[in-house]
Write an enzyme that holds these catalytic residues in place. Structure first.
Site, PDB file in Angstrom:
ATOM      1  CB  SER A 141      -0.861   0.020   1.257  1.00 32.03           C
ATOM      2  OG  SER A 141      -1.412   1.309   1.463  1.00 32.03           O
ATOM      3  CE1 TYR A 154      -4.030  -2.005   5.210  1.00 33.08           C
ATOM      4  CE2 TYR A 154      -3.070   0.073   4.516  1.00 33.08           C
ATOM      5  CZ  TYR A 154      -3.771  -1.081   4.218  1.00 33.08           C
ATOM      6  OH  TYR A 154      -4.189  -1.311   2.928  1.00 33.08           O
ATOM      7  CE  LYS A 158      -1.707  -3.725   3.177  1.00 35.43           C
ATOM      8  NZ  LYS A 158      -2.025  -5.020   2.565  1.00 35.43           N
TER       9      LYS A 158
HETATM   10  P1  NAP Z   1     -11.885  -5.575   0.919  1.00 37.03           P
HETATM   11  O1  NAP Z   1     -12.773  -5.083  -0.153  1.00 37.03           O
HETATM   12  O2  NAP Z   1     -12.181  -5.230   2.339  1.00 37.03           O
HETATM   13  O3  NAP Z   1     -11.766  -7.179   0.761  1.00 37.03           O
HETATM   14  C1  NAP Z   1     -10.999  -7.890   1.682  1.00 37.03           C
HETATM   15  C2  NAP Z   1     -10.877  -9.332   1.248  1.00 37.03           C
HETATM   16  O4  NAP Z   1      -9.989  -9.993   2.149  1.00 37.03           O
HETATM   17  C3  NAP Z   1     -12.184 -10.088   1.304  1.00 37.03           C
HETATM   18  O5  NAP Z   1     -12.168 -11.084   0.316  1.00 37.03           O
HETATM   19  C4  NAP Z   1     -12.152 -10.716   2.701  1.00 37.03           C
HETATM   20  O6  NAP Z   1     -12.949 -11.911   2.795  1.00 37.03           O
HETATM   21  C5  NAP Z   1     -10.665 -11.068   2.784  1.00 37.03           C
HETATM   22  N1  NAP Z   1     -10.183 -11.172   4.156  1.00 37.03           N
HETATM   23  C6  NAP Z   1     -10.189 -10.215   5.119  1.00 37.03           C
HETATM   24  N2  NAP Z   1      -9.669 -10.703   6.267  1.00 37.03           N
HETATM   25  C7  NAP Z   1      -9.320 -11.989   6.029  1.00 37.03           C
HETATM   26  C8  NAP Z   1      -8.776 -13.033   6.819  1.00 37.03           C
HETATM   27  N3  NAP Z   1      -8.439 -12.854   8.103  1.00 37.03           N
HETATM   28  N4  NAP Z   1      -8.600 -14.250   6.240  1.00 37.03           N
HETATM   29  C9  NAP Z   1      -8.932 -14.454   4.957  1.00 37.03           C
HETATM   30  N5  NAP Z   1      -9.443 -13.509   4.140  1.00 37.03           N
HETATM   31  C10 NAP Z   1      -9.646 -12.289   4.686  1.00 37.03           C
HETATM   32  O7  NAP Z   1     -10.374  -5.075   0.697  1.00 37.03           O
HETATM   33  P2  NAP Z   1      -9.665  -4.471  -0.614  1.00 37.03           P
HETATM   34  O8  NAP Z   1      -9.852  -2.994  -0.605  1.00 37.03           O
HETATM   35  O9  NAP Z   1     -10.043  -5.260  -1.802  1.00 37.03           O
HETATM   36  O10 NAP Z   1      -8.130  -4.723  -0.240  1.00 37.03           O
HETATM   37  C11 NAP Z   1      -7.392  -5.839  -0.734  1.00 37.03           C
HETATM   38  C12 NAP Z   1      -5.919  -5.636  -0.368  1.00 37.03           C
HETATM   39  O11 NAP Z   1      -5.440  -4.431  -0.957  1.00 37.03           O
HETATM   40  C13 NAP Z   1      -5.662  -5.511   1.131  1.00 37.03           C
HETATM   41  O12 NAP Z   1      -4.450  -6.130   1.466  1.00 37.03           O
HETATM   42  C14 NAP Z   1      -5.543  -4.018   1.324  1.00 37.03           C
HETATM   43  O13 NAP Z   1      -4.772  -3.691   2.463  1.00 37.03           O
HETATM   44  C15 NAP Z   1      -4.848  -3.619   0.047  1.00 37.03           C
HETATM   45  N6  NAP Z   1      -5.028  -2.204  -0.285  1.00 37.03           N
HETATM   46  C16 NAP Z   1      -6.270  -1.690  -0.510  1.00 37.03           C
HETATM   47  C17 NAP Z   1      -6.400  -0.344  -0.810  1.00 37.03           C
HETATM   48  C18 NAP Z   1      -7.738   0.287  -1.080  1.00 37.03           C
HETATM   49  O14 NAP Z   1      -7.777   1.509  -1.261  1.00 37.03           O
HETATM   50  N7  NAP Z   1      -8.831  -0.438  -1.135  1.00 37.03           N
HETATM   51  C19 NAP Z   1      -5.259   0.463  -0.881  1.00 37.03           C
HETATM   52  C20 NAP Z   1      -4.013  -0.107  -0.644  1.00 37.03           C
HETATM   53  C21 NAP Z   1      -3.897  -1.436  -0.362  1.00 37.03           C
HETATM   54  P3  NAP Z   1     -14.545 -11.828   3.200  1.00 37.03           P
HETATM   55  O15 NAP Z   1     -15.259 -11.283   1.988  1.00 37.03           O
HETATM   56  O16 NAP Z   1     -14.910 -13.222   3.510  1.00 37.03           O
HETATM   57  O17 NAP Z   1     -14.628 -10.894   4.370  1.00 37.03           O
END
Ligand code: NAP
Length: 242
Positions: A141, A154, A158
């Site tokens: 991130s 976080y 990261k």
């Molecule tokens: P999201 O929409 O909240 O989706 C999270 C996913 O991770 C879901 O499939 C969830 O499963 C799964 N998950 C959460 N906790 C878990 C656990 N303990 N064990 C197994 N699976 C788990 O998140 P996202 O925005 O797509 O983010 C994906 C990645 O990108 C993350 O690592 C996040 O830190 C990174 N990221 C995101 C952003 C952003 O702006 N969105 C920016 C930088 C980095 P369920 O559906 O079953 O809950």
């Protein structure tokens, strides 16, 4: 045993992981996805993946649990026979100022975002070494690069993924295994749904939030079209970090 290439993407029931799974299925991959508990979202993603002709299966387990990761990785290897691409994507936030951050919120974020990469990669790396090929993508991130007030846990996790990525890339390059990280900016998913997007957009040179597909296309690029790229952290943030 899959005849197609196989991708395993953690946290792929929703958001960025789901988009990565779909992009790789469109590129001809069979896809294993993991998720934590949202059966409805996982089932929908599996249906969508199958509509692209991919073999697809969902595995429900907690990526913060070492034994569960090992068990699931072995199940995926039994079901699919190989793993060509591993995307360590599952992640959570538990934001709060450091002065008030509980040990529970610190550990939950470190375990789910950082230790999970170790737990998932360990059982899979032996297979990639045997295959003499592999592509690992760790979802970091911009917070891991710049730090962010209210996200000490976080940002630490990261940033840790960046060190993990570079070290593994050095160890595994001679086995034709490439290891890269992506540093997304603000991407429109459930994780960011409560943020003030108007204010954030002002600071983004491309003047929009990212979509999960923006990250997915980068994962596909790293998997398919980047044979000489390893040890990199690729910013996909609309120009936010310059
Ligand atoms: P999201 O929409 O909240 O989706 C999270 C996913 O991770 C879901 O499939 C969830 O499963 C799964 N998950 C959460 N906790 C878990 C656990 N303990 N064990 C197994 N699976 C788990 O998140 P996202 O925005 O797509 O983010 C994906 C990645 O990108 C993350 O690592 C996040 O830190 C990174 N990221 C995101 C952003 C952003 O702006 N969105 C920016 C930088 C980095 P369920 O559906 O079953 O809950």
């Amino acid at each position: 045993m899959s005849e197609n290439k196989v991708a395993l993407i953690t946290g792929a029931s929703r958001g960025i992981g789901r988009a990565c799974a779909i992009e790789l299925a469109k590129a001809g991959y069979d896809v294993a996805i993991s998720y934590a508990g949202n059966d409805e979202a996982a089932n929908k993603t599996i249906e969508d993946l199958k509509s692209f002709g991919a073999k697809a299966k969902a595995y429900k387990f907690n990526v913060a649990d070492k034994e569960a990761c090992e068990k699931a990785a072995n199940e995926v290897l039994t079901d699919f026979g190989r793993i060509d691409v591993l995307v360590n994507n599952a992640g959570i936030t538990r934001d709060g100022l450091f002065m008030r951050m509980s040990g529970e919120n610190w550990e939950a974020v470190i375990n789910t975002n950082l230790n999970s990469a170790f737990y998932m990669t360990s059982p899979i790396i032996k297979t990639m070494v045997k295959q003499r090929s592999g592509c690992i993508v760790n979802m970091s991130s911009i917070s891991g690069l710049m730090g962010n007030a209210g996200q000490a846990n976080y940002s630490t996790a990261k940033a840790g993924l960046v060190g993990f990525t570079k070290s593994l890339a050095k160890e595994l390059g001679s086995r034709n295994i490439r290891v890269n990280a992506i540093a997304p900016g603000f991407i429109q998913t459930d994780m960011t749904k409560d943020l003030d997007t108007e204010k954030i957009t002002e600071h983004i040179p491309l003047k929009r939030l990212g979509q999960p597909e923006d990250i997915a296309k980068t994962v596909k690029f790293l998997a398919e079209d980047a044979p000489y790229i390893t040890a990199q952290v690729i910013g996909v943030d609309g120009g936010l970090v310059i």
